[in-house]
Scaffold this active site. Sequence first.
Site, short mmCIF file in Angstrom:
data_model
loop_
_atom_site.label_atom_id
_atom_site.label_comp_id
_atom_site.label_asym_id
_atom_site.label_seq_id
_atom_site.Cartn_x
_atom_site.Cartn_y
_atom_site.Cartn_z
CD GLU A 328 -0.12 -1.51 3.05
OE1 GLU A 328 0.07 -1.71 4.24
OE2 GLU A 328 -0.20 -2.41 2.20
CG ASP A 371 19.71 14.93 -35.79
OD1 ASP A 371 20.45 14.23 -36.51
OD2 ASP A 371 19.14 15.96 -36.19
CG ASN A 712 4.31 -11.49 7.64
OD1 ASN A 712 5.07 -12.27 8.20
ND2 ASN A 712 4.54 -10.18 7.61
CG ASN A 737 0.00 -4.43 7.51
OD1 ASN A 737 0.93 -5.24 7.53
ND2 ASN A 737 -1.22 -4.76 7.11
#
Length: 900
Positions: A328, A371, A712, A737
């Site tokens: 996330e 170029d 996990n 988390n």
Amino acid sequence: MSSVPEITAAPGTGPTPPDTEDTRAGGEPHSAPAGAGALAALTSLTSLQLMRRLGSGPRGLTDAQAEERLARLGENTMPSWKPVSWPRRFLGSLRDPFTTVLLCLGLVSAAVASWGTACVILTLVAVSCALRSGGEHHASRSMAALRELVATTATVQRRADDDAPPRVREIPVDQLVIGDVVRLGPGDLVPADVRLLRASGLTVHQAALTGESAPVPKRAVDAPLDGDGGPAEPPHMCFQGSSVASGSGTALVVATGADTRFAAAYGGRARRRGETAFDRSVHGIAWTLIRFMLLTPPLVLMANAALRGRGLETLPFAVAVAVGLTPEMLPVIVTTALARGAAALARTSGVIVKRLPALHDLGAIDVLCLDKTGTLTQDRPVVVRAVDARGVGDPEVLRWAAVNSFWTIELAELPVPDALDEAVLEASDASGADPLEYDGIAALPFDPVGRLAAAVVRSPGRHGSHTLVAKGAVEDVVARCGRLNLDGQDAEMDEAARERLLRFAAAEAEGGLRLLAVARCERRPRLGAYTDADVRGLTFLGFVELSDALAPSAADALEVLAERGVAVKVLTGDHPGTAARACRDLGLEPGEVLTADRLAGCSGPALAAAVERATVVARCTAQDKARIVTVLRESGHTTGFLGDGVNDLPALHAADVGICPRGAVPVAREGADVVLGEKDLTAIERAITTGRHASSNIAAYLRITLSSNLGNVIAMLAAGLLLPFLPMLPAQVLVQNLCFDAAQLSLAFDRPGPGSARRPAVLRPRVFLRFITAFGLINAAADLATFAVLAFSARATSGTDTPTMFHAGWFTENLLTQGMVMLLLRTGRRAAEGRATGPVHLAVTALAVVGLLLPVSPLAPLLAMSAPPPLYYLLLSIVLALYGAALTIARMRYARRENG
């Protein structure tokens, strides 16, 4: 949502196919689309045929005809430009796969009253969309630049009626129509695409179209020949967006508004780029993970219902497991890493990255198309040598060439000195020649038709003789010579000698040199002006050979790019020999030099294979460059294109990364993704290195978070089936988390090792899947070993609350193992590398402190955790040591396979 502006054609300006039959007198004209085929058809007609086809004549249109055509064909204006609004970009950001999945998971969490999880997820969605749309808010607004390059008024020749004489008047340029006859003078902007009817010494600046700084000579050609420039740059056509440098002309309008070549560069197809390398990489990984995420909640629910008799009460846990698999923080990490790299480039190298994902694409580039002029070479010529008629070095040839150049500049009063004259004078200064030893009498400036310049001088003390010195194109000068000078002696020039000179010049040109022929003759003084008729009966002296001055840093930059795994492709409109010579002089082996006409019949894989083998493709038009870039991209390469003219826009948009220098024309600068402070390959090399460092940090984050999260999730699924209680509560998953995400933000500030810049930074989904599967299984094994340790500690210790102790023990182990993963798997750097403590070390330390102290702090009961017994920490240290050893061994094997 793409940041590409929408293009809306002005009413009535859509292209109309040209008719194949001549229009009857007084009939309707046909619009002339800017395509190569239509342009070739127009340029191949004689002036009379073209005027008949467009229903016009040398005296111009009548007022009634002009009004009718204006009403029918529309005004001579550019396509209108409509930017994408910020709210639309914000909503468009929801199309990102990860953002969409997070939004769905957040809504599901809210539906099951898991408000903490829902709030955190929806906040991440809002931050992700804000970052993405904010980065795109300053998208290209090129209409302002377009209008700066378009004239506001035009000098047109019109009649009141058929019998009235023509009158010259100024009208607003948007009132110009096809068939109008316009006048051009010094400083005028060309108001539309026009065909020259008459021209006198006309030269035109076409930098807005081609990026070339030198003015281009133009001439009126009644019946064009096959060799007259081809459809791309016909000498008798002038295009909207260019300006008159010198001379004057009368021209017929053949295309206006959206049908001009200038507007064609802004067609919708040219402006819309498909998925970039960054999009392809991230989306490939995203959809692989999304499949796992969509399968995880149903599997958790069904397994718990079948084996444990739990129902919908496990839904919050199932959603938390799915969220645990989601990277996330990816939008935050990506934006932070790329923004830091872009800021560093702007600060240290003057390189502006206008679209943040373009920095990752820079790092992924494996083919760079550019170029020759201004990149490999400077935009000026230098003298290589001066030779006589036999090809032997002769300083006298250079001395007379310098006399011609000096007095042509002094007496002709040219608005801009010719670059060839400046090169000759610079070389003569170095050799000690002094043009001022002669007195200037007269000068005939360079004539685009005669292709030579002449100066008339007098030696001091010699009042009875003038010397006329001519310098110019080999064929034209040789054609005016009747004698040649060898070893200081004049001799008659026969046809065999003339052929030898032309063959020598052709051979030198094939080798990449540009030749100027030098000749002189003696003339008696005269009172009248000298004319072109006096440039006859010359004595040929020799050649001045010139080549393009090499860019000082180009050779070193090309060497570094080769070491970085970047193949350079030179796409140029120049002569094949000129481009090949510049490459060889810079140490870049040109191999077989291709020309665009040889590739005309190739497409798809055959074209890609031919271009991959070549280094130089010469005689390229704008369409050729875009086609080559597109086919390279479709064949799997990540391409960059460096250009600076309007004609480069299709290729700039076809490439994964469009690059232009700050001095490019405004519309090219607005259309590019990256703007260089200078047109310098060294700056591109630094930008590529910075892009690879940023991409390396992004890849490190993905490797670390996905392998850890996968381990996990596997452990959670196993524990959910083996344990009579949930292995971790949703609130605990959320806190874990958040801690891990906060620590992982440090990866965006990490300093990658030197090896990260050695090869293109490409995020390959299959490689990532193998990596995260292997290391995820190692992580899952450590988690399962921790379960066994927790079970043994609970049995060996009386009075232990097994669920709360299990939650605390696994929480601690998760944060500690995730910290170890961050240290051992980031950018392939060895743990033993001695260097100062960086942000990753500090973040891992903080993660370990939280993991060890939170379960024994007063906050533990709020999260349903209790402190594990001391025996657990002793056994956990053994598990962590074995886990670290397994990670190190696996990482070394992976690195060997990756480098092998």
